[in-house]
Scaffold this motif. Structure first.
Motif, mmCIF file in Angstrom:
data_model
loop_
_atom_site.group_PDB
_atom_site.id
_atom_site.type_symbol
_atom_site.label_atom_id
_atom_site.label_comp_id
_atom_site.label_asym_id
_atom_site.label_seq_id
_atom_site.Cartn_x
_atom_site.Cartn_y
_atom_site.Cartn_z
ATOM 1 N N GLU A 1 0.955 -1.218 0.163
ATOM 2 C CA GLU A 1 0.074 -0.114 0.021
ATOM 3 C C GLU A 1 1.032 1.372 0.013
ATOM 4 O OE1 GLU A 1 -3.429 2.189 2.624
ATOM 5 O OE2 GLU A 1 -2.628 0.536 3.273
ATOM 6 N N SER A 2 0.723 2.085 -0.961
ATOM 7 C CA SER A 2 1.239 3.495 -1.047
ATOM 8 C C SER A 2 0.643 4.461 -0.099
ATOM 9 C CB SER A 2 1.461 3.792 -2.431
ATOM 10 O OG SER A 2 1.942 5.134 -2.276
ATOM 11 N N LEU A 3 1.537 5.024 0.634
ATOM 12 C CA LEU A 3 1.086 5.935 1.901
ATOM 13 C C LEU A 3 1.739 7.305 1.651
ATOM 14 C CD1 LEU A 3 0.983 3.277 4.791
ATOM 15 C CD2 LEU A 3 -1.098 4.143 3.648
ATOM 16 N N MET A 4 1.302 8.238 1.931
ATOM 17 C CA MET A 4 1.886 9.496 1.496
ATOM 18 C C MET A 4 2.436 10.127 2.701
ATOM 19 S SD MET A 4 -0.230 13.042 0.369
ATOM 20 C CE MET A 4 -0.939 12.524 -1.241
ATOM 21 N N ARG A 5 3.808 10.566 2.508
ATOM 22 C CA ARG A 5 4.352 11.357 3.829
ATOM 23 C C ARG A 5 4.913 12.510 3.073
ATOM 24 N NH1 ARG A 5 2.210 7.739 6.016
ATOM 25 N NH2 ARG A 5 2.873 6.388 7.368
ATOM 26 N N TRP A 6 5.200 13.308 4.015
ATOM 27 C CA TRP A 6 5.881 14.777 3.588
ATOM 28 C C TRP A 6 7.365 14.879 4.443
ATOM 29 C CZ3 TRP A 6 3.527 19.880 5.596
ATOM 30 C CH2 TRP A 6 4.332 21.053 5.077
ATOM 31 N N ARG A 7 8.280 14.972 3.440
ATOM 32 C CA ARG A 7 9.486 14.965 4.151
ATOM 33 C C ARG A 7 9.857 16.477 4.472
ATOM 34 N NH1 ARG A 7 13.338 11.385 5.007
ATOM 35 N NH2 ARG A 7 12.439 9.781 3.576
ATOM 36 N N HIS A 8 9.376 17.056 5.474
ATOM 37 C CA HIS A 8 9.452 18.231 6.001
ATOM 38 C C HIS A 8 11.181 18.757 6.253
ATOM 39 C CE1 HIS A 8 8.927 22.270 7.831
ATOM 40 N NE2 HIS A 8 7.680 22.060 7.395
ATOM 41 N N PRO A 9 11.611 19.741 5.514
ATOM 42 C CA PRO A 9 12.943 20.081 5.728
ATOM 43 C C PRO A 9 13.255 20.274 7.104
ATOM 44 C CG PRO A 9 11.713 21.991 4.668
ATOM 45 C CD PRO A 9 10.758 20.969 4.697
ATOM 46 N N GLU A 10 12.397 20.819 8.165
ATOM 47 C CA GLU A 10 12.620 21.121 9.521
ATOM 48 C C GLU A 10 12.131 19.847 10.361
ATOM 49 O OE1 GLU A 10 11.405 25.114 10.114
ATOM 50 O OE2 GLU A 10 13.037 25.879 8.916
ATOM 51 N N ARG B 1 0.914 -6.318 -6.852
ATOM 52 C CA ARG B 1 0.152 -4.953 -7.005
ATOM 53 C C ARG B 1 0.649 -3.821 -5.946
ATOM 54 N NH1 ARG B 1 -5.097 -7.845 -8.290
ATOM 55 N NH2 ARG B 1 -5.415 -7.503 -6.274
ATOM 56 N N VAL B 2 0.740 -2.528 -6.461
ATOM 57 C CA VAL B 2 0.871 -1.461 -5.716
ATOM 58 C C VAL B 2 -0.438 -0.740 -5.518
ATOM 59 C CG1 VAL B 2 1.484 0.262 -7.332
ATOM 60 C CG2 VAL B 2 1.945 0.787 -5.133
ATOM 61 N N ALA B 3 -0.712 -0.523 -4.299
ATOM 62 C CA ALA B 3 -2.315 0.118 -4.056
ATOM 63 C C ALA B 3 -2.103 1.604 -3.694
ATOM 64 C CB ALA B 3 -2.895 -0.797 -2.800
ATOM 65 N N LEU B 4 -3.067 2.473 -4.376
ATOM 66 C CA LEU B 4 -2.946 3.936 -4.340
ATOM 67 C C LEU B 4 -4.011 4.388 -3.521
ATOM 68 C CD1 LEU B 4 -1.877 4.907 -8.043
ATOM 69 C CD2 LEU B 4 -0.141 4.561 -6.240
ATOM 70 N N ASN B 5 -4.069 5.124 -2.646
ATOM 71 C CA ASN B 5 -5.268 5.853 -1.953
ATOM 72 C C ASN B 5 -5.528 7.124 -2.689
ATOM 73 O OD1 ASN B 5 -5.589 4.544 0.844
ATOM 74 N ND2 ASN B 5 -3.348 4.682 0.578
ATOM 75 N N VAL B 6 -6.635 7.178 -3.024
ATOM 76 C CA VAL B 6 -7.495 8.152 -3.960
ATOM 77 C C VAL B 6 -8.550 8.867 -2.944
ATOM 78 C CG1 VAL B 6 -8.458 8.724 -6.102
ATOM 79 C CG2 VAL B 6 -6.918 6.763 -5.881
ATOM 80 N N SER B 7 -8.262 10.194 -3.182
ATOM 81 C CA SER B 7 -9.321 11.010 -2.287
ATOM 82 C C SER B 7 -10.613 11.086 -3.183
ATOM 83 C CB SER B 7 -8.625 12.278 -2.233
ATOM 84 O OG SER B 7 -8.812 13.143 -3.409
ATOM 85 N N ALA B 8 -11.612 11.526 -2.520
ATOM 86 C CA ALA B 8 -13.008 11.951 -2.835
ATOM 87 C C ALA B 8 -12.908 12.816 -4.216
ATOM 88 C CB ALA B 8 -13.930 12.212 -1.963
ATOM 89 N N ARG B 9 -12.119 13.951 -3.835
ATOM 90 C CA ARG B 9 -11.922 14.932 -4.643
ATOM 91 C C ARG B 9 -11.467 14.538 -6.066
ATOM 92 N NH1 ARG B 9 -11.023 20.702 -4.215
ATOM 93 N NH2 ARG B 9 -9.769 21.495 -5.911
ATOM 94 N N GLY C 1 5.458 2.091 -17.246
ATOM 95 C CA GLY C 1 5.675 0.777 -17.921
ATOM 96 C C GLY C 1 4.801 -0.228 -17.065
ATOM 97 N N LEU C 2 3.785 0.183 -16.528
ATOM 98 C CA LEU C 2 2.923 -1.029 -15.917
ATOM 99 C C LEU C 2 1.648 -0.984 -16.602
ATOM 100 C CD1 LEU C 2 3.497 0.266 -12.209
ATOM 101 C CD2 LEU C 2 4.650 -1.457 -13.473
ATOM 102 N N ARG C 3 0.798 -2.014 -16.308
ATOM 103 C CA ARG C 3 -0.427 -2.315 -16.642
ATOM 104 C C ARG C 3 -1.554 -2.023 -15.646
ATOM 105 N NH1 ARG C 3 -0.637 -8.433 -17.411
ATOM 106 N NH2 ARG C 3 0.203 -8.005 -15.066
ATOM 107 N N PRO C 4 -2.737 -1.337 -16.069
ATOM 108 C CA PRO C 4 -3.916 -1.392 -14.848
ATOM 109 C C PRO C 4 -3.937 -2.734 -14.051
ATOM 110 C CG PRO C 4 -4.632 -0.669 -17.140
ATOM 111 C CD PRO C 4 -3.380 -1.400 -17.286
ATOM 112 N N GLU C 5 -3.765 -3.555 -14.431
ATOM 113 C CA GLU C 5 -3.952 -4.973 -13.754
ATOM 114 C C GLU C 5 -2.541 -5.158 -12.582
ATOM 115 O OE1 GLU C 5 -3.898 -4.876 -17.104
ATOM 116 O OE2 GLU C 5 -5.810 -5.632 -17.521
ATOM 117 N N ASP C 6 -1.946 -4.005 -12.544
ATOM 118 C CA ASP C 6 -0.726 -3.938 -11.714
ATOM 119 C C ASP C 6 -1.036 -2.962 -10.549
ATOM 120 O OD1 ASP C 6 0.902 -5.809 -13.251
ATOM 121 O OD2 ASP C 6 1.739 -4.262 -14.383
ATOM 122 N N VAL C 7 -1.988 -2.570 -10.707
ATOM 123 C CA VAL C 7 -2.412 -1.330 -9.938
ATOM 124 C C VAL C 7 -3.740 -1.700 -9.080
ATOM 125 C CG1 VAL C 7 -2.660 1.366 -9.495
ATOM 126 C CG2 VAL C 7 -0.926 0.347 -10.997
ATOM 127 N N ALA C 8 -3.769 -1.225 -7.920
ATOM 128 C CA ALA C 8 -4.847 -1.158 -7.134
ATOM 129 C C ALA C 8 -5.445 0.059 -6.725
ATOM 130 C CB ALA C 8 -5.009 -2.147 -5.835
#
Length: 646
Positions: free
Chosen positions: A420-429, A475-483, A502-509
């Protein structure tokens, strides 16, 4: 030469000179009249383009800004800029004190300067900034309209008088003017002037009113707020502002159409009029943004009670004008802020008061409460939010938003079947920040779209790299917002990014929160989810069991996997009720030939029980914590004998 002949010659010379001068005057005044008419027409065209931009911005705030809407906004901006550029050139030779020269050529807030700002702003639309400049431009042009009309009328009348003078001769025209021209012309001018005054007054009223609800618009709101702050300062009392918004108004607008949405807006306006006092300021500033401003020591408490009554009345069923829609129930949230204005700071107080009310509403949305009142520390919170918003924009520009990956393993074999791909923010401080620190602000500000695209592209690139090394075939799973899911172009954009990696839709959730789904099949989210499934993407329902219609969602489109919410998994080994609920969901998934994944698995005992229940996949801290791409690669290398998903 006889005396009579000399007299005739002299008379003819006088007439010839008079006619020659008259013809010159006719040409001069005719050209001036033509120029005045052209300027008036240019002004009307510029005003029309500005009003069309205003409608575009309103639509942009109540719906996703697609390419067509952005293109239309840009075309209207170019039209307004071109018209005002021509008008500015025509005014260049005028005295700086001339009223029209001041309107068009003022350095900061002249119509030409505003048009240039709008043209620049249309390239990367920010609805609130565009709205302020558009209100200022429309006000300028409304101010110029009667002046243009009066100039055109005067020039046309002067040219007509000169024409008659040249045609009939000076002596005759003097008599004719007295009898036939001056009197009727003056009468007509007086009538037209009266009509112009009435039209100008009407235009000024309309320029300050919202056309849908009849309430004050944003421009009138700012002026009324300043006036009320001035009165409050003189009376040494406080002033308070309430902002009230409709929940999911954009979905309502898209699902049921503008006619029903406008009916809802008028319904809100009627309720606020009924609940407010006569001396309160009421306004609709755009989309579903309603404001009430009150003065007095009890203003906060009174607005709090007003908000409670209004929200309760809005929750009552209302019959839609479109019978196919049936009854409508509207949920709303409100934010309240107060200030004690000083005599010399009423304008700043008014603007800050509205910003504070906006912040209070944002707090209500974040806390999922109906009404929030800004506390004493609220202003510090506003400043923190502003700083974070600026830092978020910088984070996108500097690619500080990155994906972290949490493994998803087969419950029976332990093989890595996905991440599962989860968003992170690498804040400089502040270091690496989890979504809880910034996601609400990103969604509220509209930056979530850019952040989601950036994070998804980097996740797809990482997945493609692991596949190229032979480390991973899941598969790699992407979190998608309602917006994002409401964007009409979302499916095409995601398919483009997947192909580019270089991927196919079948490789992505695509992971979809149940809370993002609504019951109406016409909602864009439902259509996009069905389109994603049709293209070949795997569809996963996240936090399954927590939504209002978990089972019914399984009937709307093809679902490949349900993710059982961690609330049903944590403490599973100590709760018989949780075990029964988890077993029921796993059994439901198996009967529908859908995979079941348990989230939040933390202990070996939870893992054992879920495996015995027949759960297909496991994810949680008990398996592995989320990790950056290089550590995920190391994870795969360390488990290499057990890779290759089936």
């Amino acid at each position: 030469m006889s005396r009579l002949t000399a007299t005739l010659v002299a008379t003819m010379l006088v007439v010839a000179v008079s006619l020659s001068g008259g013809l010159f005057l006719v040409r001069h005044l005719g050209a001036k009249a033509f120029a005045a008419r052209i300027c008036a027409e240019q002004m009307e065209a510029a005003l029309g383009a500005a009003q069309a931009m205003r409608a575009d911005v309103e639509e942009m705030k109540s719906a996703d800004a697609g390419e067509a809407l952005r293109a239309r906004l840009g075309a209207h901006a170019r039209e307004a800029a071109a018209r005002l550029g021509a008008l500015s050139a025509a005014m260049a030779d005028r005295d700086p004190s001339d009223p029209l020269a001041r309107i068009y050529l003022a350095r900061e807030d002249g119509a030409a300067a505003l048009a240039r700002r709008l043209l620049d702003g249309a390239q990367a639309p920010a609805p609130d900034a565009l709205e302020r400049d558009l209100d200022a431009l429309i006000a300028r042009l409304e101010q110029a309209r009667p002046i243009h009309r009066q100039e055109a009328e005067r020039s046309r009348f002067a040219a007509r008088v000169a024409w008659h003078g040249a045609a009939l001769g000076v002596p005759a025209i003097l008599a004719l003017l007295a009898v036939f021209a001056v009197g009727p012309a003056l009468s007509r001018i007086e009538t037209r002037a009266r009509r112009l005054e009435e039209e100008t007054a009407r235009s000024m009223r309309l320029a300050n009113l919202d056309p849908v609800t009849g309430l004050a618009n944003r421009r009138r709101l700012l002026k009324s707020a300043r006036d009320l702050a001035t009165r409050a300062a003189a009376a040494r009392t406080g002033v308070a502002a309430l902002r009230i918004d409709i929940d999911r108004f954009r979905s309502l607008n898209q699902a049921w159409g503008h006619a029903v949405a406008d009916q809802v807006l008028r319904h809100v306006a009627r309720i606020l009029r009924a609940e407010a006092r006569a001396d309160d300021v009421l306004a609709r500033a755009g989309a579903d943004e309603f404001y009430v401003i009150a003065m007095g020591e009890d203003a906060v408490e009174r607005l709090n009670q007003l908000a409670e009554r209004a929200i309760a009345r809005l929750a009552e069923p209302m019959a839609a004008a479109d019978r196919s829609v049936g009854e409508i129930r509207v949920a709303a949230r409100a934010g309240i802020a107060a200030a004690l204005p000083k005599a010399d700071q009423s304008e700043r107080t008014a603007e800050q008061l509205l910003v504070s009310a906006d912040a209070a509403l944002a707090a209500a949305k974040t806390a999922r409460t109906r009404i929030e009142i800004l506390s004493d520390g609220g202003r510090e919170q506003i400043e923190r939010r502003r700083r974070m918003l600026s830092e978020l924009r910088e984070a996108i520009a500097q690619s500080q938003i990155e994906p972290w990956f949490q493994p998803q393993i087969c419950a029976r074999t332990g093989r890595t079947l996905g991440f599962e791909s989860l968003m992170r923010w690498r804040h400089p401080e502040q270091g690496v920040l989890a979504p809880g620190a910034f996601l609400a602000l990103a969604e509220e500000s509209g930056l979530i779209d850019q952040m989601g695209e950036l994070c998804a592209r980097r996740a797809l690139a990482a997945c493609a790299a692991w596949r190229a090394e032979g480390l991973f075939s899941g598969r790699v799973a992407l979190n998608v917002s309602a917006r994002e899911l409401r964007d009409a172009q979302f499916v095409d954009k995601l398919a483009w990014d997947v192909e580019g990696a270089g991927l196919r839709p079948e490789d992505v959730a695509v992971e979809i929160l149940e809370s993002a789904l609504i019951d109406d099949d016409s909602d864009p989210i439902i259509r996009n989810v069905a389109a994603l499934a049709a293209v070949g993407f795997s569809i996963e329902l996240d936090d399954f069991g927590t939504g209002h219609a978990s089972i019914s969602n399984l009937q709307k489109f093809r679902v490949d996997r349900i993710k059982i919410d961690r609330g049903f998994i944590s403490g599973l080994d100590r709760s018989a009720r949780k075990r029964k609920l988890a077993a029921a969901m796993i059994g439901l998934a198996r009967s529908l030939e859908i995979e079941a994944l348990a989230e939040g698995v933390e202990t070996a005992e939870e893992r054992r029980i879920l495996t015995e229940m027949g759960c297909d996949l496991l994810q949680g801290f008990g398996i592995a914590r989320p990790m950056p791409a290089h550590m995920a690669r190391a994870w795969l290398l360390g488990r290499r004998p057990a890779v290759a998903a089936s």
